[in-house]
Design a protein around this motif. Structure first.
Motif, mmCIF file in Angstrom:
data_model
loop_
_atom_site.group_PDB
_atom_site.id
_atom_site.type_symbol
_atom_site.label_atom_id
_atom_site.label_comp_id
_atom_site.label_asym_id
_atom_site.label_seq_id
_atom_site.Cartn_x
_atom_site.Cartn_y
_atom_site.Cartn_z
ATOM 1 N N LYS A 280 0.779 -1.010 0.035
ATOM 2 C CA LYS A 280 -0.131 0.060 0.085
ATOM 3 C C LYS A 280 0.532 1.314 0.026
ATOM 4 O O LYS A 280 0.406 2.126 -0.775
ATOM 5 C CB LYS A 280 -1.067 0.030 1.174
ATOM 6 C CG LYS A 280 -2.077 -1.092 1.059
ATOM 7 C CD LYS A 280 -2.883 -1.083 2.363
ATOM 8 C CE LYS A 280 -3.921 -2.149 2.464
ATOM 9 N NZ LYS A 280 -4.797 -2.378 3.827
ATOM 10 N N LEU A 281 1.917 1.202 0.979
ATOM 11 C CA LEU A 281 2.622 2.192 0.694
ATOM 12 C C LEU A 281 3.549 2.679 -0.591
ATOM 13 O O LEU A 281 3.481 3.731 -0.905
ATOM 14 C CB LEU A 281 3.981 2.085 1.783
ATOM 15 C CG LEU A 281 5.159 3.113 1.903
ATOM 16 C CD1 LEU A 281 4.339 4.616 2.361
ATOM 17 C CD2 LEU A 281 6.141 2.820 2.828
ATOM 18 N N ILE A 282 3.835 1.682 -1.266
ATOM 19 C CA ILE A 282 4.518 1.663 -2.628
ATOM 20 C C ILE A 282 3.767 2.223 -3.377
ATOM 21 O O ILE A 282 3.867 3.350 -4.381
ATOM 22 C CB ILE A 282 5.006 0.388 -3.149
ATOM 23 C CG1 ILE A 282 6.381 -0.044 -1.949
ATOM 24 C CG2 ILE A 282 5.473 0.211 -4.517
ATOM 25 C CD1 ILE A 282 6.896 -1.289 -2.281
ATOM 26 N N VAL A 283 2.315 1.777 -3.486
ATOM 27 C CA VAL A 283 1.239 2.316 -4.543
ATOM 28 C C VAL A 283 1.130 3.788 -4.217
ATOM 29 O O VAL A 283 0.835 4.507 -5.239
ATOM 30 C CB VAL A 283 -0.096 1.219 -4.293
ATOM 31 C CG1 VAL A 283 -0.945 1.899 -5.076
ATOM 32 C CG2 VAL A 283 0.273 -0.071 -4.814
ATOM 33 N N HIS A 284 0.980 4.031 -2.844
ATOM 34 C CA HIS A 284 0.872 5.522 -2.415
ATOM 35 C C HIS A 284 1.899 6.371 -3.092
ATOM 36 O O HIS A 284 1.586 7.429 -3.680
ATOM 37 C CB HIS A 284 0.580 5.605 -1.010
ATOM 38 C CG HIS A 284 0.581 7.147 -0.625
ATOM 39 N ND1 HIS A 284 -0.433 7.843 -0.918
ATOM 40 C CD2 HIS A 284 1.452 7.725 0.276
ATOM 41 C CE1 HIS A 284 -0.271 8.791 -0.134
ATOM 42 N NE2 HIS A 284 0.837 8.960 0.374
ATOM 43 N N LEU A 285 3.107 5.948 -2.658
ATOM 44 C CA LEU A 285 4.318 6.658 -3.189
ATOM 45 C C LEU A 285 4.190 6.756 -4.634
ATOM 46 O O LEU A 285 4.705 8.068 -5.434
ATOM 47 C CB LEU A 285 5.504 6.051 -2.727
ATOM 48 C CG LEU A 285 5.875 6.176 -1.210
ATOM 49 C CD1 LEU A 285 7.110 5.544 -0.777
ATOM 50 C CD2 LEU A 285 5.969 7.749 -0.729
ATOM 51 N N ASN A 289 4.075 10.284 -6.816
ATOM 52 C CA ASN A 289 5.369 10.558 -7.889
ATOM 53 C C ASN A 289 4.400 10.974 -8.974
ATOM 54 O O ASN A 289 5.146 11.657 -9.959
ATOM 55 C CB ASN A 289 6.068 9.252 -7.914
ATOM 56 C CG ASN A 289 7.197 9.720 -8.789
ATOM 57 O OD1 ASN A 289 7.877 10.747 -8.574
ATOM 58 N ND2 ASN A 289 7.815 8.775 -9.343
ATOM 59 N N THR A 290 3.662 10.229 -9.518
ATOM 60 C CA THR A 290 2.874 10.578 -11.010
ATOM 61 C C THR A 290 2.230 11.773 -10.639
ATOM 62 O O THR A 290 2.430 12.769 -11.840
ATOM 63 C CB THR A 290 1.761 9.597 -10.816
ATOM 64 O OG1 THR A 290 2.406 8.165 -10.990
ATOM 65 C CG2 THR A 290 1.181 9.549 -12.488
ATOM 66 N N LYS A 291 1.810 12.054 -9.620
ATOM 67 C CA LYS A 291 1.156 13.628 -9.464
ATOM 68 C C LYS A 291 2.334 14.682 -9.730
ATOM 69 O O LYS A 291 2.009 15.828 -10.287
ATOM 70 C CB LYS A 291 0.516 13.726 -8.085
ATOM 71 C CG LYS A 291 -0.624 12.910 -8.076
ATOM 72 C CD LYS A 291 -1.357 13.178 -6.664
ATOM 73 C CE LYS A 291 -2.492 12.284 -6.459
ATOM 74 N NZ LYS A 291 -3.160 12.153 -5.072
ATOM 75 N N TYR A 292 3.315 14.400 -8.972
ATOM 76 C CA TYR A 292 4.345 15.439 -9.136
ATOM 77 C C TYR A 292 4.915 15.458 -10.475
ATOM 78 O O TYR A 292 5.278 16.642 -10.969
ATOM 79 C CB TYR A 292 5.693 15.067 -7.996
ATOM 80 C CG TYR A 292 5.263 15.633 -6.752
ATOM 81 C CD1 TYR A 292 4.980 14.889 -5.660
ATOM 82 C CD2 TYR A 292 5.380 16.811 -6.435
ATOM 83 C CE1 TYR A 292 4.826 15.191 -4.578
ATOM 84 C CE2 TYR A 292 5.414 17.295 -4.982
ATOM 85 C CZ TYR A 292 4.933 16.482 -4.204
ATOM 86 O OH TYR A 292 4.756 16.898 -2.932
ATOM 87 N N LYS A 293 5.122 14.472 -11.309
ATOM 88 C CA LYS A 293 5.598 14.407 -12.566
ATOM 89 C C LYS A 293 4.687 15.199 -13.447
ATOM 90 O O LYS A 293 5.021 16.085 -14.444
ATOM 91 C CB LYS A 293 5.765 13.193 -13.222
ATOM 92 C CG LYS A 293 6.897 12.358 -12.563
ATOM 93 C CD LYS A 293 6.861 11.026 -13.311
ATOM 94 C CE LYS A 293 8.125 10.413 -12.725
ATOM 95 N NZ LYS A 293 9.473 10.765 -13.363
ATOM 96 N N THR A 294 2.999 14.953 -13.358
ATOM 97 C CA THR A 294 2.107 15.805 -13.937
ATOM 98 C C THR A 294 2.282 17.196 -13.692
ATOM 99 O O THR A 294 2.052 18.167 -14.494
ATOM 100 C CB THR A 294 1.058 15.081 -13.783
ATOM 101 O OG1 THR A 294 0.849 13.666 -13.991
ATOM 102 C CG2 THR A 294 -0.284 15.724 -14.654
ATOM 103 N N ASN A 295 2.300 17.597 -12.465
ATOM 104 C CA ASN A 295 2.616 19.054 -12.069
ATOM 105 C C ASN A 295 3.743 19.763 -12.585
ATOM 106 O O ASN A 295 3.636 20.753 -13.166
ATOM 107 C CB ASN A 295 2.396 19.078 -10.604
ATOM 108 C CG ASN A 295 1.197 18.886 -9.842
ATOM 109 O OD1 ASN A 295 0.060 18.904 -10.644
ATOM 110 N ND2 ASN A 295 1.086 18.638 -8.871
ATOM 111 N N LYS A 296 4.702 18.936 -12.726
ATOM 112 C CA LYS A 296 6.032 19.523 -13.321
ATOM 113 C C LYS A 296 5.799 19.762 -14.641
ATOM 114 O O LYS A 296 6.228 20.745 -15.429
ATOM 115 C CB LYS A 296 7.073 18.560 -13.072
ATOM 116 C CG LYS A 296 8.456 19.136 -13.443
ATOM 117 C CD LYS A 296 9.778 18.287 -13.076
ATOM 118 C CE LYS A 296 9.850 17.211 -14.066
ATOM 119 N NZ LYS A 296 11.104 16.843 -13.895
#
Length: 659
Positions: A280-285, A289-296
């Motif tokens: 669960k922790l890995i899926v959350h991270l 990470n995908t959100k940060y990439k999208t925002n960038k």
């Protein structure tokens, strides 16, 4: 090491622009280095970056660099000693970092911080003084008004000398080369010319002062070294060799721990509840990470839009400013007026229709409004850039946490066994202790290397003193005369122009007052052909370099020329387009063979000098290469970068090649 008969040596090894996604690298070598290709591909930006990293006040960069770049690195050799210069491309007022090593090893040393100009001194001093000292060029002051006995003195900087090494695209073929239209600046330039060629009356006195200063600097350095070395002995810090040996042992121990951890992980079996929590922790991270990439990505796109809008604002301001200039020139309503662009007659009534509806005050107000918007868009761009950097930092933190979680999970086996957890924790704790010890050893190694660098600098100073003393004796015995220097420069220029060849190559000399070329008994600024001025300006700069390779000067044996083929006929295919200037046509400068001969002559002289171990470097930017010479230039490996919009024939699409 240079002798007193040598001039200073500046050689660029490598330029790196650090970007958000990748590095953009250009490597250079001794002799000729050619960069050519399509317009707006970043060719001139490479020279601008080099100029900026050698102390220019700002960098003129195209929007792709503004979007993708962060900071730049330049690996240079100054009198055979390697340095790396690091500078933020968006903050020209920040200190310039200098590492006494190549780019690959900058993490092993602490940088020296220099002020970018004489208005801001860094902890290590001024950047210009560093460059001059490293090149063993005396730090002197020259008269602002040399004809006045009580003239004020102004500091001579590296930038003053570099004007004679960098012929940018605005100066190639320009009438006002070396600011000859600006009396104040040009007066200083002429004094710099005299300094470069050891023609100043005060040069012997200045040299004696430089010898005294370097002697004092060397003595202080030795004294400082002794104090620090004594401290190291008193605190029982190991020698560099022992520290490196300890570092090797520490890394070997770390490798063994990593192997044990790997072995334990392989043998561990699953504790399902613990396994599910980690999953669960890995899926959350991963989601974060995908959100940060999208925002960038969104921020990068927004910054790109702002940069484009900024470009549009600048173009609108230029158009409105042109309108103001035309409105200002309108007369008080005669029947006909002269066109300010083409000199044809225009009926005022027709012309006024286009401008009376836009009075000057309205246009000025619009210009002011656009400038305010330009400032706002600059602020937005800076905010977006800072946001991107912050997102990258958060993204890196997430990636590190994700890697730690995956390491604990062991996706291949996916199982953990409770009895092994304690054993694994012990190894993890031991790994942390070893890593801490390795970090401390690495810091001590940096300190030891910094101490060794003081020894190296002391040796450099001693060698520089020897060179200066020999140069002083040479100047006392036989200081060169102005006539001698100008005659030699004129001979080099004459040989260059004959080999092109130009029509009627006679009356070639160097003006004794301006130190600029004279061709056919006409001063450079009076030459009417842009193509002829191009050849003469290139030949003049090349003559300055040639003289420095054979005589003792303060010229750093380095030259950059931007758009060397300006105004010249390049190929038979485009010669008709290039020959639209009547003066150039009369000179026969639409003939592609002249352009070919230009490259061949420079290559011949350069290779001849290198064979005599007269090291130098020439960096040339051009839009194209002559077809009949392109193959030979490629074979001789003169071409270091080639750009075209399609990325064909082994070329890149541009300096920023992911755009």
């Amino acid at each position: 090491m240079n002798t007193y008969t040598d001039s200073p040596k500046l050689v660029i090894n490598k330029l790196i622009l650090k970007g958000h996604e990748k590095d953009y690298v250009v490597s250079f070598s001794l002799g000729i280095n050619i960069i050519y290709g399509d317009s707006d591909s970043g060719k001139s930006s490479i020279l601008n970056l080099i100029d900026y990293l050698l102390g220019a006040k700002k960098i003129y960069m195209y929007e792709e660099i503004e979007k993708h770049g962060k900071y730049a690195l330049l690996e240079v050799e100054l009198n055979d000693k390697t340095y790396t210069i690091k500078r933020d491309i968006f903050k020209p007022e920040d200190f310039i970092e200098v590492f006494s090593t190549g780019i690959e090893n900058i993490d092993d040393l602490f940088p020296a911080l220099y002020g970018p100009n004489y208005q801001k001194e860094g902890p290590a001093g001024y950047f210009s003084d560093f460059l001059l000292s490293a090149l063993n060029i005396p730090l002197v002051k020259i008269k602002e008004s040399p004809t006045k006995a009580d003239s004020d003195l102004t500091r001579l900087s590296f930038r003053d000398i570099f004007k004679y090494c960098y012929l940018d695209q605005d100066d190639v073929g320009s009438r006002n080369i070396l600011d000859s239209n600006n009396p104040v600046v040009f007066t200083k330039n002429k004094e710099v010319f005299k300094f470069i060629y050891n023609l100043l009356d005060s040069q012997i006195t200045d040299l004696q002062g430089q010898i005294s200063e370097k002697t004092s600097e060397k003595n202080k350095l030795v004294e400082r070294y002794n104090v620090i070395a004594s401290f190291f002995r008193d605190t029982q810090i190991d020698s560099l060799d022992l520290l490196i040996e300890e570092l090797t042992l520490g890394r070997e121990e770390l490798e063994l721990i990593e192997k044990e951890l790997g072995s334990i992980t392989q043998r561990m079996r699953s504790d399902n509840s613990y396994f599910e929590e980690l999953r669960k922790l890995i899926v959350h991270l991963e989601n974060e990470n995908t959100k940060y990439k999208t925002n960038k990505s969104l921020k990068l796109e927004q910054m790109e839009q702002h940069i484009r809008l900024k470009k549009d604002y600048k173009q609108d301001i230029e158009k409105l400013s042109s309108s103001l200039a035309v409105i200002k020139k309108l007369p008080a309503k005669p029947e006909e007026v002269d066109c300010p662009v083409c000199n044809s007659r225009i009926e005022y009534a027709n012309l006024a229709l286009n401008f009376e509806s836009n009075p000057a005050d309205t246009v000025k107000a619009e210009v002011k409004s656009l400038k305010n918007r330009l400032k706002e868009i600059d602020t937005l761009i800076e905010e977006e850039r800072n946001n991107i950097i912050q997102l990258e930092s958060e993204e890196q933190r997430l990636v590190e946490n994700l890697e730690k979680a995956r390491e604990m999970l062991d996706i291949n086996t996916g199982n953990f066994v409770a009895p092994f957890i304690t054993q694994r924790d012990e190894f993890v704790a031991e790994k942390a202790r070893v890593l801490e010890r390795i970090n401390k050893i690495e810091q001590l190694i940096k300190m030891r290397k910094q101490l060794n660098e003081m020894i190296s600098k002391s040796e450099i100073l001693q060698n520089q003193l020897s060179v200066l003393l020999q140069k002083l004796e040479l100047l006392k015995a036989s200081a060169p005369s102005i006539d001698e220097v100008l005659t030699n420069l004129a001979d080099y220029l004459n040989d260059f122009l004959i080999n092109i060849p130009i029509k009627n190559p006679h009356g070639i000399s160097i003006n004794t007052k301006s130190f600029l070329p004279v061709v056919r008994e006409r001063n450079y600024g009076d030459l009417t052909s842009g193509g002829l001025r191009t050849l003469v300006s290139v030949g003049y700069y090349f003559s300055l370099l040639q003289y420095s390779l054979i005589n003792s000067t303060n010229y750093p044996s380095f030259m950059m020329i931007d758009t060397i083929g300006k105004y010249l006929g390049k190929t038979k295919r485009d010669s008709d387009l290039e020959a639209n200037n009547k003066e150039d046509a009369l000179e026969g400068l639409d003939d592609p063979t002249k352009y070919i001969n230009l490259y061949k002559y420079i290559a011949k002289i350069s290779e001849s000098m290198l064979k005599k171990q007269k090291n130098h470097q020439i960096i040339i930017v051009d839009n194209d290469l002559p077809e009949d010479a392109k193959g030979e230039l490629m074979i001789r490996q003169y071409v270091v970068r080639h750009f075209n919009s399609g990325g064909t024939d082994g070329a890149s699409i541009g300096f920023i090649d992911n755009a």
